[in-house]
Motif scaffolding. Structure first.
Motif, PDB file in Angstrom:
ATOM      1  N   ARG A  98      -0.553  15.859  -2.646  1.00 16.57           N
ATOM      2  CA  ARG A  98       0.307  15.009  -3.468  1.00 16.57           C
ATOM      3  C   ARG A  98      -0.334  13.671  -3.781  1.00 16.57           C
ATOM      4  O   ARG A  98       0.104  12.961  -4.675  1.00 16.57           O
ATOM      5  N   SER A  99      -1.376  13.317  -3.042  1.00 15.37           N
ATOM      6  CA  SER A  99      -2.066  12.052  -3.304  1.00 15.37           C
ATOM      7  C   SER A  99      -3.518  12.169  -2.873  1.00 15.37           C
ATOM      8  O   SER A  99      -3.867  12.973  -2.003  1.00 15.37           O
ATOM      9  N   TYR A 127      -7.030   9.969  -1.599  1.00 11.25           N
ATOM     10  CA  TYR A 127      -7.459   8.725  -0.967  1.00 11.25           C
ATOM     11  C   TYR A 127      -8.816   8.338  -1.533  1.00 11.25           C
ATOM     12  O   TYR A 127      -9.749   9.143  -1.555  1.00 11.25           O
ATOM     13  N   ARG A 141      -4.761   4.739  -2.046  1.00  9.09           N
ATOM     14  CA  ARG A 141      -4.431   6.104  -2.456  1.00  9.09           C
ATOM     15  C   ARG A 141      -3.878   6.103  -3.881  1.00  9.09           C
ATOM     16  O   ARG A 141      -3.356   5.088  -4.371  1.00  9.09           O
ATOM     17  N   ASP A 161      -1.342   8.589  -6.388  1.00 11.84           N
ATOM     18  CA  ASP A 161      -0.439   9.736  -6.458  1.00 11.84           C
ATOM     19  C   ASP A 161      -0.863  10.663  -7.592  1.00 11.84           C
ATOM     20  O   ASP A 161      -1.219  10.199  -8.688  1.00 11.84           O
ATOM     21  N   GLN A 171       1.018  12.498  -9.334  1.00 12.85           N
ATOM     22  CA  GLN A 171       1.951  12.368 -10.452  1.00 12.85           C
ATOM     23  C   GLN A 171       1.494  11.259 -11.403  1.00 12.85           C
ATOM     24  O   GLN A 171       1.558  11.426 -12.627  1.00 12.85           O
ATOM     25  N   ASP A 172       1.010  10.155 -10.854  1.00 14.41           N
ATOM     26  CA  ASP A 172       0.499   9.067 -11.701  1.00 14.41           C
ATOM     27  C   ASP A 172      -0.745   9.524 -12.461  1.00 14.41           C
ATOM     28  O   ASP A 172      -0.936   9.169 -13.632  1.00 14.41           O
ATOM     29  N   ASN A 221      -2.799   2.482  -4.999  1.00 16.78           N
ATOM     30  CA  ASN A 221      -1.697   1.988  -4.173  1.00 16.78           C
ATOM     31  C   ASN A 221      -2.226   1.699  -2.766  1.00 16.78           C
ATOM     32  O   ASN A 221      -3.148   2.368  -2.294  1.00 16.78           O
ATOM     33  N   SER A 267       5.242   9.309   4.367  1.00 14.60           N
ATOM     34  CA  SER A 267       4.233   9.914   3.499  1.00 14.60           C
ATOM     35  C   SER A 267       3.978  11.345   3.933  1.00 14.60           C
ATOM     36  O   SER A 267       4.343  11.758   5.039  1.00 14.60           O
ATOM     37  N   ASP A 268       3.350  12.135   3.038  1.00 13.27           N
ATOM     38  CA  ASP A 268       3.041  13.529   3.369  1.00 13.27           C
ATOM     39  C   ASP A 268       1.705  13.659   4.087  1.00 13.27           C
ATOM     40  O   ASP A 268       1.365  14.737   4.568  1.00 13.27           O
TER      41      ASP A 268
END
Length: 428
Positions: free
Chosen positions: A148-149, A151, A162, A164, A166-167, A182, A206-207
């Protein structure tokens, strides 16, 4: 690869858990599966019973073994390597590429249930100077799933933050990754304990959590699912160890594998049972004179055993969740003594009344009432102190607490009941 091999490969890859259950019925990997791809073999081992994992791994060709260890999760790879004989382990490590060999050699040195055992190795490195398009292309090449993100690191691999996914999906391909950066809410070190990791996940929501060295360089990533699985396994393993079964045993483990791990504890339990029986033997003459005592003896022992198990379970949970420490043994002991007095008094009245109605003997009712109260208090004391003492001695409370508690509660129940009956024999 012919059509039959392709079908087998597809089945194992798509249904690894079912395939693992089928393979576990054999002593070694069937010859027909030797043609499976390394990816499918890895999936098969990931879902295999830990008790069969090593034998299945050793039935592979050396080239397959090396490839499987490169593809497997760190958890599975370390389970395999730690189960090998020292010579086999070194030979297996020597066959791995230099970077992975060094990584596994270092991880084998880390204690159980630390971050070094839970983290996933990095499949790719994403840098702040990359664009979104370049990072997504790198992600596709790495074939990393359930992410999902990402690093990001600097040129010298120091963690920067990190981004995301989605971004990234909403951004243009030429957008610099640095614009989507982020801050990281928490990082773990290789020696961070499982308790530390749980706190980090709880605080960050966080995941995943990055693992860094003392210089801040990114070493790997711990997924929430990995930690959750490890915690679940630890909990179920603790339940098994409490009753003398191996933590590695599964419902479909081979009978001999289970026997080898259970038999030692069954023999220990047998010795403690003889100890309890010897206590009964001390009061043989009393039992011969008053046969009703033999009928009521299991009542006191059974109640004290249940009370002790309740105190043991609560104390062990408190130690596991760090709600209490061994330094607070007095407070825990005081609580269990109070509980034993209150529950013991209530049960003594109920049991004494029942025995009086049954036997019409006030003396026998008084004996079992006193014994019930005494046994309940002793059971509470044992349930609180046994795991505390084992923890203070550096032992795992789950390993032997149950057997020790059973012995203590049985002996306490027999002594309190038969001892009281001997002292008050004039009333019987």
């Amino acid at each position: 690869m012919n059509i039959a091999d392709s079908l087998r490969d597809h089945y194992v890859r798509e249904f690894p858990a079912e395939a693992a259950r089928v393979v576990e019925r054999e002593d070694e990997l069937p010859q027909e599966l030797s043609t499976l791809s390394a990816e499918s073999l890895t999936q098969l081992l990931e879902y295999s019973d830990p008790g069969r994992l090593t034998s299945l791994f050793l039935s592979l060709a050396e080239e397959q073994q090396s490839r499987v260890l490169q593809l497997a999760s760190i958890r599975t790879a370390l389970l395999i390597l730690r189960a090998l004989a020292p010579e086999q382990r070194q030979a297996t490590l020597d066959a791995l590429p230099g970077r992975i060999r060094t990584e596994y050699s270092e991880l084998l040195e880390f204690p159980e249930r630390t971050a070094g055992r839970f983290m996933d190795r990095l499949q790719a490195r994403y840098r702040v100077e990359q664009t979104v398009g370049e990072a997504l292309a790198e992600l596709r090449r790495s074939k990393t799933q359930r992410v999902r993100s990402l690093y990001l690191v600097s040129g010298d691999d120091v963690l920067q933050g990190r981004v995301d996914l989605q971004d990234m999906a909403l951004a243009e391909p030429d957008t610099p990754m640095s614009e989507l950066l982020n801050p990281v809410s928490g990082v773990a070190f290789l020696t961070s304990t499982e308790e530390d990791l749980v706190k980090l996940f709880d605080a960050s929501r966080s995941d995943s959590i990055p693992v860094v060295d003392q210089e801040g360089k990114l070493l790997g990533i711990i997924r929430y699912t990995n930690l959750f699985q490890a915690a679940e396994e630890a909990a179920t393993a603790g339940i098994q160890r409490m009753v003398g079964a191996s933590a590695d045993e599964r419902a479909l483990s081979p009978p001999l594998f289970a026997v080898k791990r259970r038999l030692v504890w069954l023999h220990i339990n047998l010795l403690t049972a003889f100890l309890a029986a010897s206590v009964v033997g001390l009061f043989e003459s009393t039992i011969a004179k008053f046969t009703a005592l033999a009928i009521l003896l299991p009542v006191v022992a059974g109640q004290s055993g249940n009370a002790g198990s309740q105190a043991l379970a609560v104390t062990m949970r408190g130690l596991a969740l760090k709600e209490v420490s061994t330094l607070q043994w007095r407070a825990v002991l005081s609580k269990e003594v109070q509980i034993g007095l209150i529950n013991g008094t209530a049960l003594a009245l109920t049991c004494g009344l029942g025995v009086w109605v049954w036997s019409q003997s006030a003396g026998l009712a008084l004996v079992i009432a006193i014994a019930m109260l005494t046994a309940m208090v002793m059971a509470g004391i044992a349930g609180a102190l046994v795991p505390m003492v084992l923890s203070r001695l550096g032992q795992d409370p789950a390993t032997a607490s149950s057997i020790i508690l059973t012995t203590v509660t049985d002996v306490a129940g027999f002594l309190s009941f038969l001892g009281t009956a001997t002292l008050l024999s004039g009333l019987l």
